[in-house]
Design an enzyme around this catalytic site. Structure first.
Site, PDB file in Angstrom:
ATOM      1  N   GLY A  96     -47.291 -10.144  -2.682  1.00 28.78           N
ATOM      2  CA  GLY A  96     -47.516 -11.618  -2.144  1.00 28.78           C
ATOM      3  C   GLY A  96     -46.854 -12.353  -3.306  1.00 28.78           C
ATOM      4  N   HIS A  97     -46.990 -12.270  -4.505  1.00 27.51           N
ATOM      5  CA  HIS A  97     -46.133 -12.969  -5.592  1.00 27.51           C
ATOM      6  C   HIS A  97     -44.610 -12.652  -5.265  1.00 27.51           C
ATOM      7  CE1 HIS A  97     -49.861 -12.266  -7.771  1.00 27.51           C
ATOM      8  NE2 HIS A  97     -49.938 -13.607  -7.746  1.00 27.51           N
ATOM      9  N   GLU A 109     -50.211 -19.388   0.877  1.00 25.19           N
ATOM     10  CA  GLU A 109     -51.061 -20.253   1.797  1.00 25.19           C
ATOM     11  C   GLU A 109     -52.361 -19.639   1.660  1.00 25.19           C
ATOM     12  OE1 GLU A 109     -49.390 -20.365   5.718  1.00 25.19           O
ATOM     13  OE2 GLU A 109     -48.273 -22.317   5.394  1.00 25.19           O
ATOM     14  N   LYS A 110     -52.295 -18.312   1.117  1.00 22.52           N
ATOM     15  CA  LYS A 110     -53.589 -17.544   0.857  1.00 22.52           C
ATOM     16  C   LYS A 110     -54.625 -18.593   0.042  1.00 22.52           C
ATOM     17  CE  LYS A 110     -56.255 -14.304  -1.255  1.00 22.52           C
ATOM     18  NZ  LYS A 110     -56.367 -14.757  -2.773  1.00 22.52           N
ATOM     19  N   SER A 112     -54.618 -10.350  -6.789  1.00 21.25           N
ATOM     20  CA  SER A 112     -54.828  -9.613  -7.933  1.00 21.25           C
ATOM     21  C   SER A 112     -56.233  -9.046  -8.074  1.00 21.25           C
ATOM     22  CB  SER A 112     -54.488 -10.431  -9.167  1.00 21.25           C
ATOM     23  OG  SER A 112     -53.287 -10.932  -8.918  1.00 21.25           O
TER      24      SER A 112
END
Ligand code: PAF
Length: 280
Positions: free
Chosen positions: A38-39, A150-151, A188
């Site tokens: 994601g990052h 957007e998470k 994470s």
């Protein structure tokens, strides 16, 4: 090439000044490390539209309302820098606590409105911590564009509001949630799930999709939500903090998807707080 790791604010500022004098557009991706796909997607989004990319890593004590959560937060700086190398990130900025909050630090940024529901209620002080640290990281990096997932949709709205209200000249860009193959939103904190739990944790996304489908078929939201909570309970989930349907602009509570809306959820599973949201 492995990015430069910069810990010194003065050196970072000198570097950014030189970039800007050369006419470069600077992007920043604020993170707390323990980087996952994601990052990396945020760094890639920055890389695609910026000449220079900074990823910040700072585990911000001010946004943890649970000391255990802060203590357990994974710290993997060397691995993080290696993951950013193929993307072409220029600098990983890793300030220490005193660089972000020097002795005597007394300022808190409070955003009203969009913080007054969901995580703003269930995690008291969390968004003050986020808004304060992000304001610092925006001014320290002096970036032109910032990239957020957007998470954490509520966080994205908080940061947009804060930057606009404080006249920080930065464009805040929201990027889509990246999911595991089973649908679980990457986080994470997923590292703390057991192997079996990792699969069961995907049920949250499945249930949100079920509610979205039910809404499309005209079923009442309250009925759909109760059914989803029953399914989560049956699968061994802990507390369901909220499953809400809200407008995308101001997070006003809705009972039908009568305007652009998202479903938001926060639930506990295996002592991990899972959050997710999808558009409906
Ligand atoms: O989303 C996060 O990882 C954090 O809230 C952020 C934006 C890096 C601020 O500490």
């Amino acid at each position: 090439m492995t990015p430069v790791i910069e810990r010194d604010l003065g050196a970072l500022r000198a570097r950014v000044k030189a970039w800007k004098q050369a006419g470069d557009v600077v992007g920043v991706v604020p993170t707390m490390g323990a980087l996952h796909a994601g990052h990396l997607s945020l760094a890639a989004a920055a890389r695609a539209v910026c000449d220079r990319v900074i990823v910040t890593i700072f585990v911000n004590p001010k946004q943890f309302n649970n000391p255990e959560d802060l203590a357990n937060y994974p710290r993997t700086e060397v691995e993080d820098a290696a993951k950013l190398a193929p993307i072409g990130v220029d600098v990983v900025y890793v300030p220490d606590g005193a660089t972000v909050y020097p002795d005597g630090f007394s300022t808190t940024v409070t955003v009203e409105g969009v913080t007054e529901c969901m995580d703003g209620v269930h995690r008291p002080g969390h968004f003050e911590g986020v808004a304060t640290v992000v304001a610092k990281l925006f001014t320290q990096t002096a970036a032109d564009k910032a990239f957020f997932g957007e998470k954490d949709f509520q966080q994205l709205l908080v940061v947009k509001r804060m930057a606009a209200d404080l006249d920080i000249p930065i464009e805040v860009v929201g990027c889509p949630t990246i999911r595991e193959a089973n649908g679980l939103a990457m986080s994470s904190r997923n590292l703390r799930l057991s192997k079996g739990g990792f699969e069961t944790a995907a049920l949250l996304h499945t249930e949100l999709q079920g509610i979205a489908a039910g809404l499309r078929d005209g079923e009442p939201f309250a009925v759909l939500r109760d059914r989803a909570i029953e399914a989560l309970n049956a699968a061994g989930y802990g507390e369901v903090e909220y499953i809400d349907l809200r407008g995308v602009n101001n997070l006003s509570l809705l009972w039908a998807a009568e305007r652009p809306a998202r479903l938001f959820a926060a639930v506990w599973f295996e002592d991990v707080r899972l959050i997710d949201n999808i558009a409906v």
